[in-house]
Structure formats: structure tokens, C-alpha cells
Design an enzyme around this catalytic site. Structure first.
Site, PDB file in Angstrom:
ATOM      1  N   CYS A 158     101.251  -6.293  95.415  1.00  0.00           N
ATOM      2  CA  CYS A 158     100.791  -7.614  94.914  1.00  0.00           C
ATOM      3  C   CYS A 158      99.055  -7.739  94.811  1.00  0.00           C
ATOM      4  CB  CYS A 158     101.514  -8.742  94.645  1.00  0.00           C
ATOM      5  SG  CYS A 158     101.240  -9.270  96.671  1.00  0.00           S
ATOM      6  N   THR A 159      98.455  -8.987  94.536  1.00  0.00           N
ATOM      7  CA  THR A 159      97.218  -9.252  94.444  1.00  0.00           C
ATOM      8  C   THR A 159      96.737  -9.437  95.815  1.00  0.00           C
ATOM      9  OG1 THR A 159      97.205 -11.076  92.726  1.00  0.00           O
ATOM     10  CG2 THR A 159      95.382 -10.955  94.014  1.00  0.00           C
TER      11      THR A 159
END
Length: 346
Positions: free
Chosen positions: A198-199
Site C-alpha cells: 500500500c502507500t
């Protein structure tokens, strides 16, 4: 002292624009047991406000999730204070890949039920049983294994502008929707190497625990997410397997990882990966718009919305009354479309 902001957004943005020093955009999170999130929140607000920190922080019984900007001259003082908190001592701070110092303009710290909304209500779910960390080098090596599956645990609009090569999208608007969808997608691959990313790491870490909870065996998650990976790949001279732009949840709405543009303007279809919120506050749709269309539609998603923002502000405010914008996202998969000329404007 008041433990929240009381200055108007307009004035705060003017103050930010007038700053003569550099800011550093940082994100961090930690799953930990916080017995009294409200007291923790108030103490943290006092400390960070004095250091001139801006940003968005969520605190819950399960831990903390933060995206902030720090005056460069206060960075060491900020880090030193953070490290006085036992469960944050030595925590990794993800420094933004591309940073103009204008990511945030106010400090908001909120107490939430969870630091990332997941929809999990199973009392046997255990965050302590999570997947194995992969650093940038180990990630690159494992992705070369044909028995490895890479799963993007971000929303569809994040995936659209940038993702890792060969990554699978879990097409959804929210993380809570993605978790059961990921389990269903991978139900016949329980013995494969599964890498979640994810980020900044917070969603994929929880997703890895969720996959293990549902009987998957070889589950990994990318340490520090895309942000840490990109920084380490650059520092260590590693091949960067990420393509395009990394969407971020601040005023930048994205940071450039590679020069490749893999998405299109939602209005004209030309190559573009710049997200924007419709300038009509009664709409505020998040979509991708190129410079040409931004000029044509005055940074709006349609001619109808462009007509609205040309009206006096008082009339616009009256039109916005009672409107529930909900989750205003452009999503091709759900066949949402941008408004066309002649549609009623919000």
C-alpha cells in the site's frame, strides 16, 4: 490552551504561503495498544502544535496513523519527542518522495474507533499475527519468483495512476471492501507467496494479518509501502518496479515515482495522471484532469459545474444546502461517469 484549530482555512493557507522555511512531509503509523486515546491525543496535540507541525493524525485503541509536515528546523525536536513515547521509540518515518512542503496547512488529530477502517468485527482476529516484512531488495527478489502474487491494497483511484509491475488490483472504493475481496480472489492460491502493499504500510500490514487469519500460509507485506520502497530503491541503486505516480492523501494528491504515465484524463482521454477535486464545492468529485481540460472547464468536472462556480458565492452556498456528496470518486468500473453538458449541476 485550546486543543484544536480556531483560525480560518483562508488565513491558515495564507500563513503557509508566507513561510520562508522548508517543510518536510512525513508519514508513520504503529499498531499498539493505547489505553486512553483521548488523553494521548491531547498530549500529542500540545507537543506538535508547539513545533509548528501540520497534518492529519488518527489515534485509536489500536494505535496511531499520521501524515504530517514539519518545519525542517524542528525536525529533530519532533523526532526526539516522538521517540520519548515508548511504542514509537525508533519508529520508521517515511519521508515523502516528491515534496513541495505544501502538503498540509493545519494540524488535525482525531480519535477514531480504528486507525484504518477495516470492517472487521471478528474478536479472534489478531493483529499480532501478521505477515513478514519485505524491504526493497527482498521485494524485488521475491517478485521474480513465478509462484509470487502481488496484491495492491489501495483504492481503485490510487491504482489507476500508479502500481507495481504485475500487481493485482482489488477494485473497490474502500479498504473494508477490499479485505474479503482479496481473500475471495486468492482462495485457490493459499500456498503461493502473497505480497501485499500500500502507500505507507498501514493497510497492507493489516491485510497480511487478515490473510493469515483466513488460512493463507506465505504472506508478506512491503515494509514502509511504496514510499519507503521508492526511497530505498533510489538510495541502494535497485531497479524500481513501481510504474507511474503514487497517490497521496494530502493537498499534493500524488508524488512522481517514475516518468511513465499509465492513466488518462477522464474528460478527453489524453495521457494524464493528475488528480483534482472539482472546483464546484457542491460536487467536489475526485477525478483525473489534464491541463487542457482544466482550462476548458475551469478546473471543474463538467460544463454544468463550471457554470455553478461562475455564480456569486452566496448563490453557490444556497445551492449546496442539504447536499450529501457521499464518496465522490470517479470510478470507471462502477460505470460512474463525469457529468455531461445539460446535466443538472450540484
Amino acid at each position: 490552551m485550546v486543543l484544536h484549530n480556531r483560525v480560518s482555512a483562508t488565513e491558515l493557507k495564507q500563513r503557509l504561503a508566507a513561510e520562508t522555511f522548508r517543510r518536510v512531509t512525513v508519514s508513520f503509523y504503529q499498531y499498539a495498544k493505547i489505553s486512553d486515546p483521548q488523553i494521548f491525543r491531547d498530549d500529542l496535540y500540545l507537543a506538535l502544535h508547539q513545533l509548528g507541525v501540520f497534518g492529519r493524525i488518527y489515534v485509536a485503541h489500536e494505535g496511531i496513523n499520521a501524515q504530517i509536515s514539519i518545519p525542517e528546523h524542528n525536525y529533530e525536536a519532533f523526532r526526539d519527542h516522538l521517540y520519548t513515547i515508548p511504542f514509537l521509540n525508533g519508529i520508521r518515518l517515511n519521508i515523502a518522495v516528491e515534496d513541495d512542503g505544501k502538503s498540509f496547512w493545519v494540524l488535525k488529530i482525531k480519535v477514531r474507533e480504528k486507525i484504518v477502517a477495516d470492517g472487521i468485527d471478528d474478536p479472534t482476529f489478531d493483529m499480532d499475527n501478521r505477515g513478514k516484512y519485505l524491504d526493497a531488495r527482498a521485494f524485488n527478489e521475491l517478485t521474480e519468483d513465478p509462484d509470487t502474487v502481488i496484491i495492491d491494497m489501495r483504492n481503485h483511484y490510487e491504482f489507476e495512476v500508479g502500481h507495481f509491475d504485475k500487481a493485482l488490483e482489488v477494485p473497490s472504493d474502500t479498504f473494508r471492501e477490499q479485505l474479503p475481496m482479496a481473500v475471495e480472489m486468492m482462495k485457490d492460491n493459499k500456498d503461493k507467496n502473497i505480497i501485499m502493499y500500500c502507500t505507507g504500510g498501514i493497510r497492507c500490514e493489516k491485510a497480511s494479518a487478515y490473510m493469515l487469519h483466513h488460512g493463507f500460509n506465505n504472506v508478506y507485506h512491503l515494509e514502509g509501502g511504496i514510499i519507503e520502497y521508492s526511497n530505498k530503491a533510489r538510495e541502494q541503486g535497485l531497479p524500481n518496479k513501481f510504474r507511474g505516480k503514487n497517490f497521496v492523501f494530502d493537498d499534493r494528491l500524488g508524488e512522481r515515482i517514475t516518468e511513465e504515465i499509465i492513466s488518462q484524463c477522464h474528460q478527453c482521454g489524453e495521457p494524464c495522471d493528475d488528480h483534482i477535486n472539482c472546483a464546484n464545492e457542491g460536487c467536489h468529485l475526485l477525478f483525473i484532469q489534464c491541463e487542457k481540460c482544466a482550462a476548458k472547464y475551469n478546473k471543474c468536472c463538467s460544463e454544468a459545474c463550471a457554470e455553478v462556480i461562475a455564480l456569486p458565492e452566496e448563490q453557490q452556498a444556497e445551492m449546496r444546502k442539504g447536499i450529501d456528496k457521499g464518496l465522490m470518486l470517479f470510478n470507471k468500473r462502477k460505470r460512474r461517469r463525469l457529468p455531461k453538458p445539460g446535466d443538472s449541476a450540484l
